[in-house]
Design a protein around this motif. Structure first.
Motif, PDB file in Angstrom:
ATOM      1  N   SER A  22       0.835  -1.200   0.000  1.00 54.31           N
ATOM      2  CA  SER A  22       0.000   0.000   0.000  1.00 54.31           C
ATOM      3  C   SER A  22       0.869   1.248   0.000  1.00 54.31           C
ATOM      4  O   SER A  22       2.003   1.224   0.455  1.00 54.31           O
ATOM      5  N   PRO A  23       0.332   2.365  -0.486  1.00 56.50           N
ATOM      6  CA  PRO A  23       1.109   3.605  -0.468  1.00 56.50           C
ATOM      7  C   PRO A  23       1.302   4.125   0.951  1.00 56.50           C
ATOM      8  O   PRO A  23       0.473   3.896   1.826  1.00 56.50           O
ATOM      9  N   ASP A  24       2.429   4.802   1.173  1.00 57.42           N
ATOM     10  CA  ASP A  24       2.678   5.486   2.437  1.00 57.42           C
ATOM     11  C   ASP A  24       2.298   6.943   2.237  1.00 57.42           C
ATOM     12  O   ASP A  24       2.742   7.582   1.284  1.00 57.42           O
ATOM     13  N   ILE A  25       1.495   7.488   3.146  1.00 61.75           N
ATOM     14  CA  ILE A  25       0.972   8.842   3.007  1.00 61.75           C
ATOM     15  C   ILE A  25       1.327   9.634   4.249  1.00 61.75           C
ATOM     16  O   ILE A  25       0.955   9.260   5.358  1.00 61.75           O
ATOM     17  N   ASN A  26       2.089  10.727   4.070  1.00 56.93           N
ATOM     18  CA  ASN A  26       2.463  11.628   5.159  1.00 56.93           C
ATOM     19  C   ASN A  26       1.744  12.948   4.935  1.00 56.93           C
ATOM     20  O   ASN A  26       1.995  13.650   3.959  1.00 56.93           O
ATOM     21  N   ILE A  27       0.844  13.299   5.867  1.00 57.98           N
ATOM     22  CA  ILE A  27       0.032  14.507   5.731  1.00 57.98           C
ATOM     23  C   ILE A  27       0.582  15.582   6.659  1.00 57.98           C
ATOM     24  O   ILE A  27       0.768  15.337   7.853  1.00 57.98           O
ATOM     25  N   ILE A  28       0.830  16.769   6.096  1.00 59.75           N
ATOM     26  CA  ILE A  28       1.282  17.912   6.861  1.00 59.75           C
ATOM     27  C   ILE A  28       0.182  18.957   6.782  1.00 59.75           C
ATOM     28  O   ILE A  28       0.037  19.631   5.781  1.00 59.75           O
ATOM     29  N   SER A  29      -0.628  19.063   7.790  1.00 59.98           N
ATOM     30  CA  SER A  29      -1.823  19.910   7.875  1.00 59.98           C
ATOM     31  C   SER A  29      -2.703  19.703   6.645  1.00 59.98           C
ATOM     32  O   SER A  29      -2.762  18.610   6.113  1.00 59.98           O
ATOM     33  N   CYS A  53      -1.696   3.623  -7.424  1.00 55.63           N
ATOM     34  CA  CYS A  53      -0.849   3.113  -6.338  1.00 55.63           C
ATOM     35  C   CYS A  53      -0.882   1.592  -6.312  1.00 55.63           C
ATOM     36  O   CYS A  53      -0.987   0.967  -5.253  1.00 55.63           O
ATOM     37  N   GLY A  54      -0.829   0.972  -7.483  1.00 53.25           N
ATOM     38  CA  GLY A  54      -0.888  -0.482  -7.572  1.00 53.25           C
ATOM     39  C   GLY A  54      -2.314  -0.964  -7.515  1.00 53.25           C
ATOM     40  O   GLY A  54      -3.101  -0.688  -8.412  1.00 53.25           O
ATOM     41  N   HIS A  55      -2.673  -1.650  -6.449  1.00 52.62           N
ATOM     42  CA  HIS A  55      -4.036  -2.170  -6.332  1.00 52.62           C
ATOM     43  C   HIS A  55      -5.035  -1.094  -5.885  1.00 52.62           C
ATOM     44  O   HIS A  55      -6.233  -1.339  -5.859  1.00 52.62           O
ATOM     45  N   LEU A  56      -4.543   0.096  -5.517  1.00 54.38           N
ATOM     46  CA  LEU A  56      -5.414   1.193  -5.104  1.00 54.38           C
ATOM     47  C   LEU A  56      -5.285   2.391  -6.045  1.00 54.38           C
ATOM     48  O   LEU A  56      -4.226   2.620  -6.617  1.00 54.38           O
ATOM     49  N   GLN A  90      -9.237  -1.077 -11.092  1.00 54.93           N
ATOM     50  CA  GLN A  90      -9.909  -2.052 -11.968  1.00 54.93           C
ATOM     51  C   GLN A  90      -8.988  -2.418 -13.119  1.00 54.93           C
ATOM     52  O   GLN A  90      -9.045  -1.853 -14.183  1.00 54.93           O
ATOM     53  N   ARG A  91      -8.076  -3.346 -12.891  1.00 58.07           N
ATOM     54  CA  ARG A  91      -7.098  -3.735 -13.919  1.00 58.07           C
ATOM     55  C   ARG A  91      -7.699  -4.654 -14.918  1.00 58.07           C
ATOM     56  O   ARG A  91      -8.406  -5.519 -14.769  1.00 58.07           O
TER      57      ARG A  91
END
Length: 91
Positions: A22-29, A53-56, A90-91
């Motif tokens: 899965s993707p890594d998501i870093n949120i800054i505000s 992001c691959g399967h997402l 949806q691949r």
């Protein structure tokens, strides 16, 4: 995984060990997000960015969105971030 942090690493978003596909998501505000694990850009406008992001599929909605690629798999998105949506690819 979603990580909330106060600032972002200058050279790389990947400051945590990746444990899945899965993707890594870093949120800054609500002004900046760094995403690691992208496979490509499906759509890019000032109001919407859709990332493969691959399967997402990750859709980010906002205002005045601007995307910068740090590498093939890492991007930083800046602007007024309003909404994050996840859907299956949806691949």
């Amino acid at each position: 995984m979603i990580y909330l942090s106060e600032n972002i690493a200058k050279k790389s978003c990947n400051k945590y060990k990746k444990i899945s596909d899965s993707p890594d998501i870093n949120i800054i505000s609500n002004r900046e997000v760094c995403i690691t694990g992208t496979k490509g850009v499906n759509e890019y406008t000032r109001d919407l960015i859709r990332l493969n992001c691959g399967h997402l599929i990750l859709t980010i909605r906002g205002n005045f969105l601007n995307m910068t690629a740090l590498s093939v798999e890492e991007v930083i998105i800046r602007g007024e971030l309003l909404c994050f949506e996840f859907s299956y690819n949806q691949r």
